[in-house]
Design a protein around this motif. Sequence first.
Motif, PDB file in Angstrom:
ATOM      1  N   SER A 105       6.097  -0.562   2.499  1.00 40.23           N
ATOM      2  CA  SER A 105       4.968  -1.163   1.801  1.00 40.23           C
ATOM      3  C   SER A 105       3.951  -0.098   1.383  1.00 40.23           C
ATOM      4  O   SER A 105       3.471  -0.093   0.245  1.00 40.23           O
ATOM      5  CB  SER A 105       4.310  -2.211   2.704  1.00 40.23           C
ATOM      6  OG  SER A 105       3.149  -2.718   2.103  1.00 40.23           O
ATOM      7  N   GLN A 106       3.640   0.791   2.292  1.00 36.52           N
ATOM      8  CA  GLN A 106       2.696   1.876   1.985  1.00 36.52           C
ATOM      9  C   GLN A 106       3.254   2.795   0.907  1.00 36.52           C
ATOM     10  O   GLN A 106       2.530   3.232   0.015  1.00 36.52           O
ATOM     11  CB  GLN A 106       2.368   2.683   3.252  1.00 36.52           C
ATOM     12  CG  GLN A 106       1.561   1.938   4.274  1.00 36.52           C
ATOM     13  CD  GLN A 106       0.154   1.654   3.781  1.00 36.52           C
ATOM     14  OE1 GLN A 106      -0.416   2.404   2.999  1.00 36.52           O
ATOM     15  NE2 GLN A 106      -0.406   0.544   4.220  1.00 36.52           N
ATOM     16  N   LEU A 107       4.538   3.087   0.996  1.00 31.19           N
ATOM     17  CA  LEU A 107       5.178   3.943   0.001  1.00 31.19           C
ATOM     18  C   LEU A 107       5.155   3.274  -1.369  1.00 31.19           C
ATOM     19  O   LEU A 107       4.841   3.923  -2.380  1.00 31.19           O
ATOM     20  CB  LEU A 107       6.615   4.262   0.427  1.00 31.19           C
ATOM     21  CG  LEU A 107       7.415   5.199  -0.467  1.00 31.19           C
ATOM     22  CD1 LEU A 107       6.725   6.557  -0.604  1.00 31.19           C
ATOM     23  CD2 LEU A 107       8.818   5.384   0.104  1.00 31.19           C
ATOM     24  N   ASP A 108       5.469   1.982  -1.412  1.00 30.19           N
ATOM     25  CA  ASP A 108       5.398   1.236  -2.674  1.00 30.19           C
ATOM     26  C   ASP A 108       4.015   1.353  -3.295  1.00 30.19           C
ATOM     27  O   ASP A 108       3.868   1.606  -4.492  1.00 30.19           O
ATOM     28  CB  ASP A 108       5.720  -0.250  -2.455  1.00 30.19           C
ATOM     29  CG  ASP A 108       7.198  -0.543  -2.404  1.00 30.19           C
ATOM     30  OD1 ASP A 108       7.994   0.304  -2.861  1.00 30.19           O
ATOM     31  OD2 ASP A 108       7.561  -1.623  -1.899  1.00 30.19           O
ATOM     32  N   ARG A 109       3.000   1.148  -2.487  1.00 33.41           N
ATOM     33  CA  ARG A 109       1.623   1.205  -2.968  1.00 33.41           C
ATOM     34  C   ARG A 109       1.289   2.603  -3.501  1.00 33.41           C
ATOM     35  O   ARG A 109       0.737   2.752  -4.583  1.00 33.41           O
ATOM     36  CB  ARG A 109       0.660   0.804  -1.849  1.00 33.41           C
ATOM     37  CG  ARG A 109      -0.736   0.543  -2.331  1.00 33.41           C
ATOM     38  CD  ARG A 109      -1.708  -0.067  -1.316  1.00 33.41           C
ATOM     39  NE  ARG A 109      -1.319  -0.173   0.073  1.00 33.41           N
ATOM     40  CZ  ARG A 109      -0.736  -1.258   0.618  1.00 33.41           C
ATOM     41  NH1 ARG A 109      -0.434  -2.309  -0.110  1.00 33.41           N
ATOM     42  NH2 ARG A 109      -0.436  -1.282   1.900  1.00 33.41           N
ATOM     43  N   ALA A 110       1.677   3.622  -2.758  1.00 34.59           N
ATOM     44  CA  ALA A 110       1.363   5.001  -3.154  1.00 34.59           C
ATOM     45  C   ALA A 110       2.060   5.396  -4.449  1.00 34.59           C
ATOM     46  O   ALA A 110       1.436   5.992  -5.338  1.00 34.59           O
ATOM     47  CB  ALA A 110       1.743   5.977  -2.035  1.00 34.59           C
ATOM     48  N   VAL A 111       3.350   5.071  -4.601  1.00 40.20           N
ATOM     49  CA  VAL A 111       4.064   5.468  -5.819  1.00 40.20           C
ATOM     50  C   VAL A 111       3.586   4.654  -7.021  1.00 40.20           C
ATOM     51  O   VAL A 111       3.522   5.174  -8.140  1.00 40.20           O
ATOM     52  CB  VAL A 111       5.607   5.411  -5.667  1.00 40.20           C
ATOM     53  CG1 VAL A 111       6.072   6.372  -4.590  1.00 40.20           C
ATOM     54  CG2 VAL A 111       6.115   4.022  -5.414  1.00 40.20           C
ATOM     55  N   THR A 112       3.225   3.403  -6.791  1.00 32.42           N
ATOM     56  CA  THR A 112       2.694   2.584  -7.879  1.00 32.42           C
ATOM     57  C   THR A 112       1.364   3.142  -8.365  1.00 32.42           C
ATOM     58  O   THR A 112       1.136   3.279  -9.573  1.00 32.42           O
ATOM     59  CB  THR A 112       2.542   1.111  -7.435  1.00 32.42           C
ATOM     60  OG1 THR A 112       3.825   0.609  -7.072  1.00 32.42           O
ATOM     61  CG2 THR A 112       1.949   0.258  -8.537  1.00 32.42           C
ATOM     62  N   GLU A 113       0.482   3.483  -7.431  1.00 28.84           N
ATOM     63  CA  GLU A 113      -0.813   4.063  -7.791  1.00 28.84           C
ATOM     64  C   GLU A 113      -0.652   5.379  -8.538  1.00 28.84           C
ATOM     65  O   GLU A 113      -1.445   5.705  -9.416  1.00 28.84           O
ATOM     66  CB  GLU A 113      -1.677   4.261  -6.546  1.00 28.84           C
ATOM     67  CG  GLU A 113      -2.202   2.975  -5.962  1.00 28.84           C
ATOM     68  CD  GLU A 113      -2.911   3.165  -4.630  1.00 28.84           C
ATOM     69  OE1 GLU A 113      -3.122   4.322  -4.202  1.00 28.84           O
ATOM     70  OE2 GLU A 113      -3.258   2.139  -4.007  1.00 28.84           O
ATOM     71  N   ALA A 114       0.392   6.123  -8.210  1.00 24.04           N
ATOM     72  CA  ALA A 114       0.641   7.409  -8.869  1.00 24.04           C
ATOM     73  C   ALA A 114       1.379   7.235 -10.195  1.00 24.04           C
ATOM     74  O   ALA A 114       1.565   8.204 -10.934  1.00 24.04           O
ATOM     75  CB  ALA A 114       1.443   8.327  -7.943  1.00 24.04           C
ATOM     76  N   GLY A 115       1.807   5.996 -10.495  1.00 19.29           N
ATOM     77  CA  GLY A 115       2.566   5.756 -11.713  1.00 19.29           C
ATOM     78  C   GLY A 115       3.938   6.399 -11.674  1.00 19.29           C
ATOM     79  O   GLY A 115       4.497   6.792 -12.691  1.00 19.29           O
ATOM     80  N   PHE A 116       4.504   6.470 -10.501  1.00 17.79           N
ATOM     81  CA  PHE A 116       5.760   7.166 -10.265  1.00 17.79           C
ATOM     82  C   PHE A 116       6.860   6.152 -10.006  1.00 17.79           C
ATOM     83  O   PHE A 116       6.651   5.150  -9.329  1.00 17.79           O
ATOM     84  CB  PHE A 116       5.589   8.097  -9.058  1.00 17.79           C
ATOM     85  CG  PHE A 116       6.755   8.993  -8.793  1.00 17.79           C
ATOM     86  CD1 PHE A 116       6.940  10.144  -9.526  1.00 17.79           C
ATOM     87  CD2 PHE A 116       7.667   8.690  -7.792  1.00 17.79           C
ATOM     88  CE1 PHE A 116       8.014  10.992  -9.286  1.00 17.79           C
ATOM     89  CE2 PHE A 116       8.746   9.523  -7.541  1.00 17.79           C
ATOM     90  CZ  PHE A 116       8.916  10.675  -8.288  1.00 17.79           C
ATOM     91  N   THR A 117       8.055   6.420 -10.528  1.00 16.62           N
ATOM     92  CA  THR A 117       9.212   5.569 -10.271  1.00 16.62           C
ATOM     93  C   THR A 117      10.252   6.374  -9.496  1.00 16.62           C
ATOM     94  O   THR A 117      10.902   7.255 -10.063  1.00 16.62           O
ATOM     95  CB  THR A 117       9.832   5.074 -11.598  1.00 16.62           C
ATOM     96  OG1 THR A 117       8.827   4.390 -12.342  1.00 16.62           O
ATOM     97  CG2 THR A 117      10.999   4.142 -11.331  1.00 16.62           C
ATOM     98  N   PRO A 118      10.391   6.115  -8.201  1.00 14.63           N
ATOM     99  CA  PRO A 118      11.348   6.886  -7.398  1.00 14.63           C
ATOM    100  C   PRO A 118      12.795   6.486  -7.676  1.00 14.63           C
ATOM    101  O   PRO A 118      13.076   5.329  -7.971  1.00 14.63           O
ATOM    102  CB  PRO A 118      10.964   6.548  -5.957  1.00 14.63           C
ATOM    103  CG  PRO A 118      10.295   5.228  -6.038  1.00 14.63           C
ATOM    104  CD  PRO A 118       9.657   5.141  -7.393  1.00 14.63           C
ATOM    105  N   THR A 119      13.681   7.455  -7.582  1.00 12.65           N
ATOM    106  CA  THR A 119      15.114   7.176  -7.668  1.00 12.65           C
ATOM    107  C   THR A 119      15.733   7.194  -6.273  1.00 12.65           C
ATOM    108  O   THR A 119      16.861   6.751  -6.091  1.00 12.65           O
ATOM    109  CB  THR A 119      15.844   8.204  -8.557  1.00 12.65           C
ATOM    110  OG1 THR A 119      15.584   9.504  -8.050  1.00 12.65           O
ATOM    111  CG2 THR A 119      15.369   8.097  -9.997  1.00 12.65           C
ATOM    112  N   SER A 120      15.005   7.702  -5.321  1.00 12.26           N
ATOM    113  CA  SER A 120      15.466   7.764  -3.941  1.00 12.26           C
ATOM    114  C   SER A 120      14.255   7.563  -3.048  1.00 12.26           C
ATOM    115  O   SER A 120      13.157   8.006  -3.367  1.00 12.26           O
ATOM    116  CB  SER A 120      16.114   9.128  -3.674  1.00 12.26           C
ATOM    117  OG  SER A 120      16.401   9.263  -2.313  1.00 12.26           O
TER     118      SER A 120
END
Length: 147
Positions: A111-126
Amino acid sequence: MLGRAERLCRERDLQFTRLRRDVLETIAAESKPMGAYDIAERLSGGGKRVAAVSVYRALDFLTEHGLVHRIASRNAFVSCGHDHGERDGLLFLICRSCGGIDELTSPAIESQLDRAVTEAGFTPTSRIIEVEGECGACRKRDGHTAR
């Protein structure tokens, strides 16, 4: 583990070749991560030599389909006997003393990771996190108390 791999390949119409099976069996038989050259050496014998490049191809296939995981900090692989969702984050606890690796998922961390990558505008592949330290068994063996 092999049953899961066979079922997955059958369902996805993929070839579970002898080499892919041998690589998966070799990794699954170890309690610690293995590198491609170690796997190639283990599979070589009886007059036949298995090339590391062939092992890497098998590892690519097994990783792509979630049957093994790559531990980046060790450039090594561990088997995975259970299914993960596409968005499941993985957390690997790596013991510096014994080399053991525990795999787990944590909804709170995800959940925290989702929030952090969303705020950064980042789409993780892994979504793999590696944490190094000392496992409980090694701490106990060395006389350390748990924190």
